[in-house]
Every structure is written in structure tokens, then in C-alpha cells.
Design a protein around this motif. Sequence first.
Motif, short mmCIF file in Angstrom:
data_model
loop_
_atom_site.label_atom_id
_atom_site.label_comp_id
_atom_site.label_asym_id
_atom_site.label_seq_id
_atom_site.Cartn_x
_atom_site.Cartn_y
_atom_site.Cartn_z
N ASP A 1 27.74 -9.18 -17.02
CA ASP A 1 27.24 -10.27 -17.87
C ASP A 1 27.52 -11.66 -17.30
N LEU B 1 22.89 -7.77 -19.19
CA LEU B 1 22.20 -8.64 -20.14
C LEU B 1 20.69 -8.38 -20.18
N PRO C 1 22.92 -13.35 -15.82
CA PRO C 1 24.35 -13.62 -15.88
C PRO C 1 24.66 -15.01 -15.30
#
Length: 304
Positions: free
Chosen positions: A121, A136, A266
Motif C-alpha cells: 500500500d 490498493l 501506493p
Amino acid sequence: MKKILVTGSNGLLGQKLTERILAQNDFELIATSKGANRYTTKEGYTYASMDIADRESVEEVINTYLPDVVINTAAMTNVDTCEIEKDLCWQLNVTAVANLIAACAPHHIQLIHLSTDFIFDGADGPYLEDAEPNPLSYYGESKLAAEKLLEESNIHWTILRTIIVYGIVNDMSRSNIVLWAKGALEKGAPINVVDDQWRMPTLAEDLAEICLLAAAKGAQGIYNASGKDMMSIVELVEQVADFYQLDKSLIQSISTASLDQTAKRPVKTGFILDKSINELGYQPHSFLEGLKIMDQQISARKTN
């Protein structure tokens, strides 16, 4: 001499692997991709058309050539397209890996698979190999799912995670950030570049080299395989501008939020490379060294 089968051999990494293997002559190569061979040199290796999403195609090719190692460079990597075309993304990034695992298992073939920093992430980069993933985007989810398939399999597997691969080959199906920035700035076109994402860009030659180090050493497990310099995306583009003495005033810093992209990115990834350096002998170039290598190749193409 180990026999290596490369998937996605028409891509940037695939062509760099072909180039490196032909130059060093330390492996026997079977290059595979969907459709015709796009690599300039057609001699010194075998080419076979293979659709990684088709189980029968994969098994037929692998059963025919019985490689010691398969290096899977083929994937759907456009992050926003993956978010939209989820079925195709899953087919190329997950089902394809399941097909390769099934084909490699009966013959005890080592499967080296390319993964990505997008399984994280970006809240806590740079990452070690055993950091907790939290993708994500659907692209990141698909790549993590493929990793899990390998980890749960009983085959000899190696995962190499990489970040923003750049380089140049003769017949490129898609560009990369370095070529895009260079091309736009040379035309005098203003470009918007995000200033709130950080990465460690990877020279395609370095990535090809660690693939072959992992093959030669029979490595098992997960290894980080990026460049060694951390920078923001705008810093990356500014370094390209500096290297080619192009107008940096054309570069407009923007936030990720202002782009309104389909898939989330990210913030800060990056990798700690100690394991790859110590266990595999990985020696990535600096970003500036990578630009010099790439520039020499661009110049050589102009004179040929």
C-alpha cells in the motif's frame, strides 16, 4: 547447460533476456510469446508461440521442450486497464500462473515469476521480502494472488518483485516512463508529473541479470529486484531532463489526487535489496548509470 524457457519474450524484459543469453551463451533458450517472434535475431535459440492463458498451449510447449527453468515475464501491467478489465487481468496475471505451475510440476521445473511493488500500500516503504502485502489496486491484487499460488504449490518457485522497469529494445509494444519523458520534452511538450509518489526505477538489464542469477543458483523464495535509487516520480523525470539537457520548465509538478486515475497507487514503495545482493550477487546500476547505458543503446540504433 541449463535450458530456460521465457514467457513474454516479445516484451522489454523478455527481449533483454534473449539479448543477454545470446551474448553470454551460458544457457539454452526457448523464447515464447503469443504470436510471431519480434526479436531481431532469429538464430541461436528456439522460438515457440505460446498463449499463457491457455492451459493446453502452455502444457504442449513445456512438454515439448522440457526446460530446466521457466521465467515468466508475461503479464497485464497497465494498472488502470487492469481495474477496468478485471477478467482479462485475472486471466493473464493469475490463471496464466496456475497454468505454468501445473505444467512445471510433473517435470520438477523451476518457475521464476516476476511480481511487483504494487502488492504493497506504500505506507511503509521501502520493503523487505517478508513485509505484509496490502494491495490498493486490482492489478496489485492479481499479482499477490499469483504469488500465493506459487507459495502454496509444491513446485520449485522463485518470486522476483520489481519496480518501474525502463529500457529500450528494437520493437517495443509499449513505452516506459524514461522514454515517455524524453520524447515529450524533446518535442517541447509540457508534461504533468506527480510529486507525491516515490519509487526505485529498475533498468531492464539489471532485471534480466537477476532472473538469470536466480536460474543459475536455483534460488527458492522471494527476492526484491529493483534499482537501488529511491526518488519521487517528478525527480525521476527531472533527472531524465538533466541527462539529456532538456527544458525542465516544461515539467509541471502535480498531486496524484489531481489525476483522478481509475486505480489507486501506493505512495512510497521501494525495496531493501540486501537479500538479493548477498544471496544472488545482484548488483543493480544507479539510475544515472542506467540512463547512460540506455543512451548508448539509443545512439547505436541511430547509427545502424
